[in-house]
Write an enzyme that holds these catalytic residues in place. Structure first.
Site, PDB file in Angstrom:
ATOM      1  N   LYS A  18       0.859  -1.182   0.000  1.00  0.00           N
ATOM      2  CA  LYS A  18       0.000   0.000   0.000  1.00  0.00           C
ATOM      3  C   LYS A  18       0.894   1.230   0.000  1.00  0.00           C
ATOM      4  O   LYS A  18       1.734   1.395   0.882  1.00  0.00           O
ATOM      5  CB  LYS A  18      -0.907  -0.024   1.234  1.00  0.00           C
ATOM      6  CG  LYS A  18      -1.791   1.198   1.441  1.00  0.00           C
ATOM      7  CD  LYS A  18      -1.158   2.277   2.299  1.00  0.00           C
ATOM      8  CE  LYS A  18      -0.624   1.778   3.619  1.00  0.00           C
ATOM      9  NZ  LYS A  18       0.116   2.856   4.347  1.00  0.00           N
ATOM     10  N   PRO A 112      10.027  -4.953   3.192  1.00  0.00           N
ATOM     11  CA  PRO A 112      10.656  -4.636   4.473  1.00  0.00           C
ATOM     12  C   PRO A 112       9.617  -4.403   5.557  1.00  0.00           C
ATOM     13  O   PRO A 112       8.485  -3.990   5.287  1.00  0.00           O
ATOM     14  CB  PRO A 112      11.466  -3.374   4.182  1.00  0.00           C
ATOM     15  CG  PRO A 112      11.050  -2.898   2.848  1.00  0.00           C
ATOM     16  CD  PRO A 112      10.333  -3.991   2.143  1.00  0.00           C
ATOM     17  N   ALA A 114       8.019  -2.665   9.019  1.00  0.00           N
ATOM     18  CA  ALA A 114       7.934  -1.321   9.601  1.00  0.00           C
ATOM     19  C   ALA A 114       8.440  -0.281   8.612  1.00  0.00           C
ATOM     20  O   ALA A 114       9.305   0.538   8.923  1.00  0.00           O
ATOM     21  CB  ALA A 114       8.710  -1.253  10.916  1.00  0.00           C
ATOM     22  N   SER A 115       7.864  -0.313   7.402  1.00  0.00           N
ATOM     23  CA  SER A 115       8.412   0.499   6.317  1.00  0.00           C
ATOM     24  C   SER A 115       7.429   1.464   5.677  1.00  0.00           C
ATOM     25  O   SER A 115       7.732   2.094   4.665  1.00  0.00           O
ATOM     26  CB  SER A 115       8.972  -0.422   5.229  1.00  0.00           C
ATOM     27  OG  SER A 115       7.960  -1.254   4.701  1.00  0.00           O
ATOM     28  N   GLY A 116       6.197   1.571   6.206  1.00  0.00           N
ATOM     29  CA  GLY A 116       5.253   2.561   5.710  1.00  0.00           C
ATOM     30  C   GLY A 116       4.507   2.168   4.452  1.00  0.00           C
ATOM     31  O   GLY A 116       3.865   3.016   3.823  1.00  0.00           O
ATOM     32  N   GLY A 118       2.464  -0.776   4.448  1.00  0.00           N
ATOM     33  CA  GLY A 118       1.351  -1.643   4.831  1.00  0.00           C
ATOM     34  C   GLY A 118       1.571  -3.122   4.652  1.00  0.00           C
ATOM     35  O   GLY A 118       0.617  -3.854   4.372  1.00  0.00           O
ATOM     36  N   SER A 121      -0.558  -5.271   7.064  1.00  0.00           N
ATOM     37  CA  SER A 121      -1.976  -5.089   6.741  1.00  0.00           C
ATOM     38  C   SER A 121      -2.336  -5.779   5.433  1.00  0.00           C
ATOM     39  O   SER A 121      -3.408  -6.385   5.310  1.00  0.00           O
ATOM     40  CB  SER A 121      -2.299  -3.591   6.650  1.00  0.00           C
ATOM     41  OG  SER A 121      -2.099  -2.955   7.894  1.00  0.00           O
ATOM     42  N   ALA A 122      -1.444  -5.688   4.447  1.00  0.00           N
ATOM     43  CA  ALA A 122      -1.689  -6.369   3.176  1.00  0.00           C
ATOM     44  C   ALA A 122      -1.710  -7.878   3.357  1.00  0.00           C
ATOM     45  O   ALA A 122      -2.518  -8.579   2.735  1.00  0.00           O
ATOM     46  CB  ALA A 122      -0.623  -5.967   2.161  1.00  0.00           C
ATOM     47  N   ASP A 154      -5.204   0.092   8.378  1.00  0.00           N
ATOM     48  CA  ASP A 154      -4.862  -0.043   6.961  1.00  0.00           C
ATOM     49  C   ASP A 154      -5.475  -1.277   6.308  1.00  0.00           C
ATOM     50  O   ASP A 154      -5.455  -1.397   5.074  1.00  0.00           O
ATOM     51  CB  ASP A 154      -3.338  -0.122   6.790  1.00  0.00           C
ATOM     52  CG  ASP A 154      -2.653   1.225   6.930  1.00  0.00           C
ATOM     53  OD1 ASP A 154      -3.366   2.245   7.038  1.00  0.00           O
ATOM     54  OD2 ASP A 154      -1.415   1.261   6.928  1.00  0.00           O
TER      55      ASP A 154
END
Length: 310
Positions: A18, A112, A114-116, A118, A121-122, A154
């Site tokens: 995401k 990766p 904790a990479s922003g 998602g 969540s995906a 997310d």
């Protein structure tokens, strides 16, 4: 009730990343959740999740096996805290399938942590989708969406999996009527960034909302990048304060030929560049990979959303 999936049946899907093209923090609720407005898209890059029915090889019953370049960095792999297993438990409970055949998930973790973008969540959204395919008709789309909301802000947008305007805490998802096909280069400097730390560094939580979409929508690349130029990621500055390497990633992307816009996604540290096509994105990715061998770099397509005929 429909028949249970056949023993040993396997399904695999791409849990697409995401990417927040724009992210405005517009407020904060009394429960601590931040109110956001964002435009998100889902490139053809992500983890791969496989669901197989039947007892896992270790005989432990329903479980999760994680492999891939970022497997060791994934907290909760193979434990009850992992989002994939939490999604599975919630689905089976809501569907009344507590006596379903054992389920075995295999997650190929290529995004990766904790990479922003998602990743977790995906993965959870992919688990819900695979279970919905394995047990068709058990839950309505609204019920699936309700489960997604309980798993994280997310997850509903990842479950939708289409370019969309998102608001609230992430649960209000409005798919875009049109979006041009284009490509992205995703770059992470190899530094995990904790979302709570970024929000703590945020100086203002009542920022202006996204501007209205142009009357003609975002059907062309010029319209998309023109509209994005009037937007921002309110978490970019606080994320740079937490992880200064982000600034170097953005500078490297903006220095590349063919880049139409470069920005950080989500709470970082992954940044993205928009390019016209995949060939251009791959050329940028190859140049950066040579110059920065320690960075995670991926080029990927974003499929177009065709406006309905009038």
């Amino acid at each position: 009730m429909t028949a249970a999936p056949a023993h040993g049946a396997a399904r695999t899907m791409l849990a697409r990343a995401k990417v927040n093209y724009a992210l405005h923090v517009t407020g904060q609720r009394n429960d601590g959740y931040h109110l956001l407005e964002s435009l998100v898209a889902f490139p053809q890059a992500g983890d791969r999740l496989t669901l197989e029915t039947g007892t896992p090889p270790d005989g432990s019953g329903a479980g999760l096996c994680v492999s891939g370049p970022f497997a060791e960095e994934l907290d909760g792999a193979g434990t009850d805290d992992n989002l994939v297993l939490r999604a599975a438990r919630a689905f089976l409970s809501r569907a009344g399938e507590d006596d379903a055949p054992a389920l075995s998930f295999h997650l190929d973790k290529t995004l990766p942590v904790a990479s922003g973008i998602g990743g977790g969540s995906a993965d959870a959204a992919a688990a819900l989708t695979l279970l919905d395919q394995a047990f068709p008709g058990r839950l309505t789309p609204a019920e699936l969406g309700g489960i997604a909301e309980t798993l994280g802000a997310d997850v509903p947008m990842c479950l939708e999996g289409r370019p969309a305007l998102v608001s609230g805490i992430g649960e209000a998802v409005s798919p875009l009527a049109a979006l041009p096909g284009h490509a992205l280069v995703l770059v992470n400097p190899g530094v995990p960034v904790a979302t709570p730390a970024v929000f703590r560094a945020l100086s203002r939580r009542d920022n202006p909302p996204l501007p209205p979409l142009p009357g003609t929508g975002l059907a062309t690349l010029d319209a998309l990048t023109g509209w994005l130029a009037a937007t921002r990621n309110d978490l970019e500055a606080p994320a740079i304060a937490v992880c200064p390497q982000i600034e170097g990633v953005l500078a490297a992307l903006r220095d590349q030929d063919g880049v139409l816009l470069a920005r950080m996604s989500g709470s970082g540290a992954t940044c993205f560049a928009i390019l016209e096509d995949l060939a251009g994105a791959r050329a940028v990715a190859n140049r950066l990979a040579i110059a920065r061998p320690g960075w995670w770099i991926e080029a990927a397509d974003v499929a177009p959303v065709e406006a309905p005929a009038t």
